[in-house]
Write a protein that holds these residues in place. Sequence first.
Motif, PDB file in Angstrom:
ATOM      1  N   PRO A   1      16.257   9.903   2.966  1.00 37.39           N
ATOM      2  CA  PRO A   1      16.049  11.527   1.937  1.00 37.39           C
ATOM      3  C   PRO A   1      17.794  11.634   1.481  1.00 37.39           C
ATOM      4  O   PRO A   1      18.698  12.070   2.399  1.00 37.39           O
ATOM      5  CB  PRO A   1      15.520  12.052   3.164  1.00 37.39           C
ATOM      6  CG  PRO A   1      15.397  12.329   4.028  1.00 37.39           C
ATOM      7  CD  PRO A   1      15.427  11.316   4.356  1.00 37.39           C
ATOM      8  N   TYR A   2      17.742  11.989   0.108  1.00 42.73           N
ATOM      9  CA  TYR A   2      19.523  12.242  -0.284  1.00 42.73           C
ATOM     10  C   TYR A   2      19.342  13.202  -1.210  1.00 42.73           C
ATOM     11  O   TYR A   2      20.717  13.893  -1.473  1.00 42.73           O
ATOM     12  CB  TYR A   2      19.941  10.759  -0.557  1.00 42.73           C
ATOM     13  CG  TYR A   2      19.234   9.954  -1.640  1.00 42.73           C
ATOM     14  CD1 TYR A   2      18.717  10.391  -2.605  1.00 42.73           C
ATOM     15  CD2 TYR A   2      18.656   9.050  -1.057  1.00 42.73           C
ATOM     16  CE1 TYR A   2      18.432   9.661  -3.800  1.00 42.73           C
ATOM     17  CE2 TYR A   2      18.235   7.934  -1.930  1.00 42.73           C
ATOM     18  CZ  TYR A   2      17.821   8.388  -3.087  1.00 42.73           C
ATOM     19  OH  TYR A   2      17.691   7.366  -4.551  1.00 42.73           O
ATOM     20  N   ILE A   3      17.879  14.048  -2.196  1.00 43.29           N
ATOM     21  CA  ILE A   3      18.175  14.768  -3.198  1.00 43.29           C
ATOM     22  C   ILE A   3      18.795  16.226  -2.753  1.00 43.29           C
ATOM     23  O   ILE A   3      18.182  16.338  -1.720  1.00 43.29           O
ATOM     24  CB  ILE A   3      16.798  14.806  -4.027  1.00 43.29           C
ATOM     25  CG1 ILE A   3      16.564  13.250  -4.099  1.00 43.29           C
ATOM     26  CG2 ILE A   3      17.329  15.673  -4.974  1.00 43.29           C
ATOM     27  CD1 ILE A   3      15.051  13.485  -4.686  1.00 43.29           C
ATOM     28  N   THR A   4      19.872  16.611  -3.248  1.00 45.16           N
ATOM     29  CA  THR A   4      20.072  17.607  -3.053  1.00 45.16           C
ATOM     30  C   THR A   4      19.062  18.665  -3.138  1.00 45.16           C
ATOM     31  O   THR A   4      18.097  18.425  -4.231  1.00 45.16           O
ATOM     32  CB  THR A   4      21.552  18.171  -3.930  1.00 45.16           C
ATOM     33  OG1 THR A   4      21.221  18.223  -5.041  1.00 45.16           O
ATOM     34  CG2 THR A   4      22.719  16.683  -4.069  1.00 45.16           C
TER      35      THR A   4
ATOM     36  N   ASP B   1       5.221  13.021  -4.425  1.00 46.65           N
ATOM     37  CA  ASP B   1       5.879  12.380  -2.651  1.00 46.65           C
ATOM     38  C   ASP B   1       6.436  13.343  -2.150  1.00 46.65           C
ATOM     39  O   ASP B   1       6.555  14.593  -1.989  1.00 46.65           O
ATOM     40  CB  ASP B   1       7.545  12.134  -3.398  1.00 46.65           C
ATOM     41  CG  ASP B   1       7.594  10.527  -3.856  1.00 46.65           C
ATOM     42  OD1 ASP B   1       6.413  10.088  -3.846  1.00 46.65           O
ATOM     43  OD2 ASP B   1       8.808  10.379  -5.011  1.00 46.65           O
ATOM     44  N   PRO B   2       6.115  13.078  -0.446  1.00 48.55           N
ATOM     45  CA  PRO B   2       6.531  14.098   0.390  1.00 48.55           C
ATOM     46  C   PRO B   2       7.911  14.737   0.601  1.00 48.55           C
ATOM     47  O   PRO B   2       8.833  14.061   0.389  1.00 48.55           O
ATOM     48  CB  PRO B   2       6.083  13.347   1.959  1.00 48.55           C
ATOM     49  CG  PRO B   2       5.609  11.939   1.233  1.00 48.55           C
ATOM     50  CD  PRO B   2       5.787  11.808  -0.336  1.00 48.55           C
ATOM     51  N   HIS B   3       7.204  16.270   0.482  1.00 48.36           N
ATOM     52  CA  HIS B   3       9.266  16.906   0.365  1.00 48.36           C
ATOM     53  C   HIS B   3      10.195  16.040   1.134  1.00 48.36           C
ATOM     54  O   HIS B   3      10.829  16.036   1.222  1.00 48.36           O
ATOM     55  CB  HIS B   3       8.640  18.589   0.245  1.00 48.36           C
ATOM     56  CG  HIS B   3       9.829  18.930   0.560  1.00 48.36           C
ATOM     57  ND1 HIS B   3      11.506  19.265   1.239  1.00 48.36           N
ATOM     58  CD2 HIS B   3      10.021  19.856  -0.601  1.00 48.36           C
ATOM     59  CE1 HIS B   3      11.886  19.918   0.378  1.00 48.36           C
ATOM     60  NE2 HIS B   3      10.899  20.452  -0.900  1.00 48.36           N
ATOM     61  N   LEU B   4       9.745  16.455   2.609  1.00 50.05           N
ATOM     62  CA  LEU B   4      10.622  15.476   3.789  1.00 50.05           C
ATOM     63  C   LEU B   4      11.157  14.146   3.359  1.00 50.05           C
ATOM     64  O   LEU B   4      12.297  14.039   3.677  1.00 50.05           O
ATOM     65  CB  LEU B   4       9.786  15.626   5.266  1.00 50.05           C
ATOM     66  CG  LEU B   4       9.738  16.740   5.620  1.00 50.05           C
ATOM     67  CD1 LEU B   4       8.764  16.464   6.962  1.00 50.05           C
ATOM     68  CD2 LEU B   4      10.712  17.174   6.189  1.00 50.05           C
TER      69      LEU B   4
ATOM     70  N   GLU C   1       0.586  -0.936   0.128  1.00 54.42           N
ATOM     71  CA  GLU C   1      -0.434   0.057  -0.272  1.00 54.42           C
ATOM     72  C   GLU C   1       0.871   1.371  -0.180  1.00 54.42           C
ATOM     73  O   GLU C   1       2.096   1.383   0.994  1.00 54.42           O
ATOM     74  CB  GLU C   1      -1.289   0.079   1.350  1.00 54.42           C
ATOM     75  CG  GLU C   1      -1.725   1.549   1.731  1.00 54.42           C
ATOM     76  CD  GLU C   1      -2.448   1.058   2.749  1.00 54.42           C
ATOM     77  OE1 GLU C   1      -2.886   2.110   2.904  1.00 54.42           O
ATOM     78  OE2 GLU C   1      -2.373   0.343   3.709  1.00 54.42           O
ATOM     79  N   VAL C   2       1.125   2.050  -0.927  1.00 57.59           N
ATOM     80  CA  VAL C   2       1.238   3.216  -1.339  1.00 57.59           C
ATOM     81  C   VAL C   2       0.648   4.970  -0.789  1.00 57.59           C
ATOM     82  O   VAL C   2      -0.495   4.232  -1.408  1.00 57.59           O
ATOM     83  CB  VAL C   2       2.089   3.305  -1.919  1.00 57.59           C
ATOM     84  CG1 VAL C   2       3.257   3.049  -2.308  1.00 57.59           C
ATOM     85  CG2 VAL C   2       1.294   3.159  -3.367  1.00 57.59           C
ATOM     86  N   THR C   3       0.619   5.108   0.168  1.00 57.54           N
ATOM     87  CA  THR C   3      -0.774   7.018  -0.145  1.00 57.54           C
ATOM     88  C   THR C   3       0.136   7.830   0.049  1.00 57.54           C
ATOM     89  O   THR C   3       1.141   8.138   0.140  1.00 57.54           O
ATOM     90  CB  THR C   3      -0.964   6.282   1.257  1.00 57.54           C
ATOM     91  OG1 THR C   3       0.186   7.525   2.683  1.00 57.54           O
ATOM     92  CG2 THR C   3      -1.656   5.439   1.815  1.00 57.54           C
ATOM     93  N   PRO C   4      -0.521   9.157   0.055  1.00 61.59           N
ATOM     94  CA  PRO C   4       0.032  10.573  -0.533  1.00 61.59           C
ATOM     95  C   PRO C   4       1.443  10.724   0.840  1.00 61.59           C
ATOM     96  O   PRO C   4       2.066  11.328   0.680  1.00 61.59           O
ATOM     97  CB  PRO C   4      -1.013  11.611  -0.545  1.00 61.59           C
ATOM     98  CG  PRO C   4      -2.040  10.942  -0.911  1.00 61.59           C
ATOM     99  CD  PRO C   4      -2.223   9.292  -0.556  1.00 61.59           C
ATOM    100  N   ASP C   5       1.142  10.591   1.727  1.00 59.74           N
ATOM    101  CA  ASP C   5       2.318  10.378   3.603  1.00 59.74           C
ATOM    102  C   ASP C   5       3.737   9.854   3.062  1.00 59.74           C
ATOM    103  O   ASP C   5       3.787  10.161   3.404  1.00 59.74           O
ATOM    104  CB  ASP C   5       0.821  10.118   4.629  1.00 59.74           C
ATOM    105  CG  ASP C   5      -0.210  10.466   4.986  1.00 59.74           C
ATOM    106  OD1 ASP C   5       0.013  11.797   4.890  1.00 59.74           O
ATOM    107  OD2 ASP C   5      -1.231   9.378   5.166  1.00 59.74           O
TER     108      ASP C   5
END
Length: 277
Positions: free
Chosen positions: A185-188, A203-206, A85-89
Amino acid sequence: MILRQALMEGTRALRDVGIPGPERDARLLLAEALGISVSRLTLEPDLPVSTEEASRFHHMLARRAAREPVSRILGRRSFWGRDFEVTPDVLDPRPETESLIETALKGPAPERLIDLGCGSGIIAVTLLAEWPKATGVAVDVSAPCLDVTARNASTHGVSGRLTTLKSDWFADVTGSFDLIVSNPPYITEAEMAHLSPDVALHDPHLALTPGGDGLAPYHVLAAGCGRHLAPGGRILVEIGWQQGPDVAGIFNDAGLTDVAIVPDLDGRDRVVCGTQP
């Protein structure tokens, strides 16, 4: 309308707005709208499509045309042969993360593992499903993420061996583990401006970036090994494809041994691992 016509129409609609892999996405969405398996699309191309089913399909196509990922529309993502399951969270799991699972399974089965920043729980749940005698802790700072993890654990029969914990990385973690895993999270900060809409808008920013050079979580993870990684235990983390040398350096500086960079199926650096001496 019959199934073949609906599929052609959906593929054309997605192709016209520049969606990559339009036929694949149209097939997944049409199967969902009809409540059938994807394989039946090929086996029964003349299957009638009702007005209600066509309406559901067109609604899904509109969402995909607006760059909403198929997994978000379906509410699930296939990973390591299982549906989650995936949600917007939560972060939408990526196929590249299977490289972390593959690397972990090549090593010894741990008695106790911890997944930091667990999101949907795909890493912890998958590993516990593959290692039936292991137990684990899934950690996230987001309570909604932990709820999704708990549901996925229940779906795949590992809830009795997985504890969820709300914590900012190691802040509220106690005890030691034989295996630490994380897809942090690893995107610069600079790379965030160039993400595809499928990622940036959904995708959640955090879950995507810690800001700056993207390396901050790896410093926290490496520092936590001293207190929470048992002697001889392993740590495995997913990385951005250009971060291998930097993360390996962080692990070496923390005193970890056997530090290695592991590529994904495309040959890009994807996992860094190390061992507690």
